[in-house]
Every structure is written in structure tokens, then in C-alpha cells.
Motif scaffolding. Structure first.
Motif, PDB file in Angstrom:
ATOM      1  N   ALA A   1      39.903  46.450  39.439  1.00  0.00           N
ATOM      2  CA  ALA A   1      38.443  46.744  38.832  1.00  0.00           C
ATOM      3  C   ALA A   1      38.625  48.236  37.515  1.00  0.00           C
ATOM      4  O   ALA A   1      38.925  48.312  37.598  1.00  0.00           O
ATOM      5  CB  ALA A   1      38.403  47.417  40.842  1.00  0.00           C
TER       6      ALA A   1
ATOM      7  N   THR B   1      33.916  55.783  41.308  1.00  0.00           N
ATOM      8  CA  THR B   1      35.469  54.465  41.160  1.00  0.00           C
ATOM      9  C   THR B   1      35.135  53.779  42.526  1.00  0.00           C
ATOM     10  O   THR B   1      35.687  52.585  42.959  1.00  0.00           O
ATOM     11  CB  THR B   1      36.697  55.917  41.383  1.00  0.00           C
ATOM     12  OG1 THR B   1      36.347  55.709  40.264  1.00  0.00           O
ATOM     13  CG2 THR B   1      37.884  54.596  41.353  1.00  0.00           C
TER      14      THR B   1
ATOM     15  N   SER C   1      33.373  47.696  45.804  1.00  0.00           N
ATOM     16  CA  SER C   1      32.037  45.910  45.110  1.00  0.00           C
ATOM     17  C   SER C   1      33.546  45.056  44.767  1.00  0.00           C
ATOM     18  O   SER C   1      33.168  44.069  45.061  1.00  0.00           O
ATOM     19  CB  SER C   1      30.857  46.451  43.855  1.00  0.00           C
ATOM     20  OG  SER C   1      30.874  45.532  43.575  1.00  0.00           O
ATOM     21  N   HIS C   2      34.167  45.651  43.922  1.00  0.00           N
ATOM     22  CA  HIS C   2      35.606  44.819  43.679  1.00  0.00           C
ATOM     23  C   HIS C   2      36.215  44.225  44.768  1.00  0.00           C
ATOM     24  O   HIS C   2      36.397  42.342  44.636  1.00  0.00           O
ATOM     25  CB  HIS C   2      36.448  45.259  42.590  1.00  0.00           C
ATOM     26  CG  HIS C   2      37.345  44.861  42.202  1.00  0.00           C
ATOM     27  ND1 HIS C   2      37.351  43.955  40.831  1.00  0.00           N
ATOM     28  CD2 HIS C   2      39.102  43.921  42.162  1.00  0.00           C
ATOM     29  CE1 HIS C   2      38.062  43.135  40.859  1.00  0.00           C
ATOM     30  NE2 HIS C   2      38.808  43.486  40.776  1.00  0.00           N
ATOM     31  N   LYS C   3      36.085  44.449  45.231  1.00  0.00           N
ATOM     32  CA  LYS C   3      37.380  44.210  46.490  1.00  0.00           C
ATOM     33  C   LYS C   3      35.883  42.861  47.431  1.00  0.00           C
ATOM     34  O   LYS C   3      36.363  41.994  47.800  1.00  0.00           O
ATOM     35  CB  LYS C   3      37.319  45.352  47.193  1.00  0.00           C
ATOM     36  CG  LYS C   3      38.660  44.745  48.742  1.00  0.00           C
ATOM     37  CD  LYS C   3      39.948  45.141  48.355  1.00  0.00           C
ATOM     38  CE  LYS C   3      41.113  45.067  49.283  1.00  0.00           C
ATOM     39  NZ  LYS C   3      42.336  44.511  48.808  1.00  0.00           N
TER      40      LYS C   3
ATOM     41  N   PHE D   1      32.948  50.990  42.739  1.00  0.00           N
ATOM     42  CA  PHE D   1      33.469  49.605  41.484  1.00  0.00           C
ATOM     43  C   PHE D   1      34.291  49.498  42.368  1.00  0.00           C
ATOM     44  O   PHE D   1      34.720  48.142  42.320  1.00  0.00           O
ATOM     45  CB  PHE D   1      33.341  50.496  40.360  1.00  0.00           C
ATOM     46  CG  PHE D   1      31.786  50.273  39.806  1.00  0.00           C
ATOM     47  CD1 PHE D   1      30.717  48.712  38.847  1.00  0.00           C
ATOM     48  CD2 PHE D   1      30.920  51.006  39.617  1.00  0.00           C
ATOM     49  CE1 PHE D   1      30.396  48.772  38.360  1.00  0.00           C
ATOM     50  CE2 PHE D   1      30.279  51.700  39.016  1.00  0.00           C
ATOM     51  CZ  PHE D   1      29.210  50.378  38.308  1.00  0.00           C
ATOM     52  N   ALA D   2      35.045  49.953  43.146  1.00  0.00           N
ATOM     53  CA  ALA D   2      36.725  49.218  43.651  1.00  0.00           C
ATOM     54  C   ALA D   2      36.469  48.805  44.796  1.00  0.00           C
ATOM     55  O   ALA D   2      36.040  47.200  45.271  1.00  0.00           O
ATOM     56  CB  ALA D   2      37.195  50.892  43.677  1.00  0.00           C
TER      57      ALA D   2
ATOM     58  N   ARG E   1      37.008  39.525  43.517  1.00  0.00           N
ATOM     59  CA  ARG E   1      38.035  39.293  42.174  1.00  0.00           C
ATOM     60  C   ARG E   1      39.015  39.884  42.406  1.00  0.00           C
ATOM     61  O   ARG E   1      40.095  41.002  43.025  1.00  0.00           O
ATOM     62  CB  ARG E   1      36.790  40.501  41.006  1.00  0.00           C
ATOM     63  CG  ARG E   1      35.298  39.933  41.354  1.00  0.00           C
ATOM     64  CD  ARG E   1      34.779  39.961  40.019  1.00  0.00           C
ATOM     65  NE  ARG E   1      33.782  39.617  40.533  1.00  0.00           N
ATOM     66  CZ  ARG E   1      32.410  40.356  39.623  1.00  0.00           C
ATOM     67  NH1 ARG E   1      32.211  41.477  38.697  1.00  0.00           N
ATOM     68  NH2 ARG E   1      31.179  40.111  39.814  1.00  0.00           N
TER      69      ARG E   1
END
Length: 157
Positions: free
Chosen positions: A132, A116, A122-124, A119-120, A128
Motif C-alpha cells: 500500500a 497507515t 483500504s488497499h487490502k 490506507f493499508a 490490490r
């Protein structure tokens, strides 16, 4: 093929299915039903090959899977988990003793925290929009691979 080799082959097949699940969950954010179904259908063959095919053992494994499905279905209804995650946990419940499966769930929870966070972040960093999408199947599959491989590496417990 003798039963011990069949047991190892089935555990290897489970590990391969879980590695495929990691790939598909990262790439497509999907845990395929055919993989989960194969895991479910191979479980009784594993019970037989490992010499554990009896009514009491099979009943315990099936009961664990049903309870797992029921509990995680609540998490699905609350939108905390996706359906593929619920089905994968339930399928893995057929392969391991209750204590080993509870440990698997705890390991998956800890690994899920790291997945979590990764990926959170990475999303930030990619800026995006929206929440996420966390492929929790990675953590479940890694915990399953750990559960499969642990007896081979831990000869003391």
C-alpha cells in the motif's frame, strides 16, 4: 494591513497550503515542491510580522529545519519516508518554536498511524497487489494545521 492581521493572514495561508497538500497527497501521492517552497519563503515574512525576526530566533529556526532535514533524510534513505515528506517537515520547522515543532512531529506520528491503518486496510479490501502506498503528507499536514490552530483554541497554555 497591520502586523497582527498580516500574521493571521500568513497562518491562514499556511493552513491553506497544508490543506492543498492533503488533497494532492491523496489524489496524486505527491507533495508539490512549489507548495513546500512557498511555505519556506513565507516563514521569514511570518517571523517579521510576528515580531520575531532576529538573528538568534532566525538561527534557531534555520538550525531546527536543517537538523530535521538531516534526521528525516536518514528515514528517506531507509525508504521509510518519501522526499516530499522530508521537505514538508523541514519547511514546517521554520514556522514553530522547537517545543511546538517536537509536539507537531509527535502528533504527526500518531496521526500517521491512523493514516497507515486506513490506507493499508483500504488497499487490502480492494485486493490490490503490492504494498500500500501511504500518503503520510496527510498526517504531517493535519499536524501542521493543528499547530497553527491550537493557539486560537487553547487560551490556557
Amino acid at each position: 494591513m497591520d502586523m497582527q492581521n498580516l500574521t493571521y493572514a500568513l497562518l491562514g495561508g499556511l493552513a491553506i497550503a497544508l490543506m492543498f497538500t492533503i488533497y494532492s497527497d491523496i489524489r496524486h501521492r505527491k507533495i508539490y515542491n512549489f507548495v513546500t517552497l512557498a511555505i519556506v519563503l513565507a516563514a521569514p515574512v511570518y517571523w517579521y510580522a510576528s515580531g520575531q525576526l532576529g538573528w538568534q530566533f532566525a538561527g534557531m529556526q534555520i538550525a531546527t529545519a536543517i537538523v530535521t532535514f538531516g534526521i528525516f533524510s536518514i528515514f528517506f534513505a531507509l525508504n521509510w519516508m518519501k522526499g516530499g515528506d522530508v521537505k514538508l517537515f523541514s519547511a514546517l520547522a521554520l514556522w514553530f518554536s522547537l517545543t511546538k515543532f517536537i509536539t507537531l512531529v509527535l502528533v504527526a506520528s500518531v496521526l500517521g498511524l491512523f493514516v497507515t491503518i486506513f490506507f493499508a486496510v483500504s488497499h487490502k479490501m480492494r485486493k490490490r497487489k503490492g504494498p500500500a502506498l501511504i500518503p503520510y503528507g496527510i498526517a504531517i499536514s493535519l499536524a501542521g494545521i493543528w499547530a497553527v490552530s491550537e493557539p486560537f483554541f487553547n487560551h490556557f497554555g
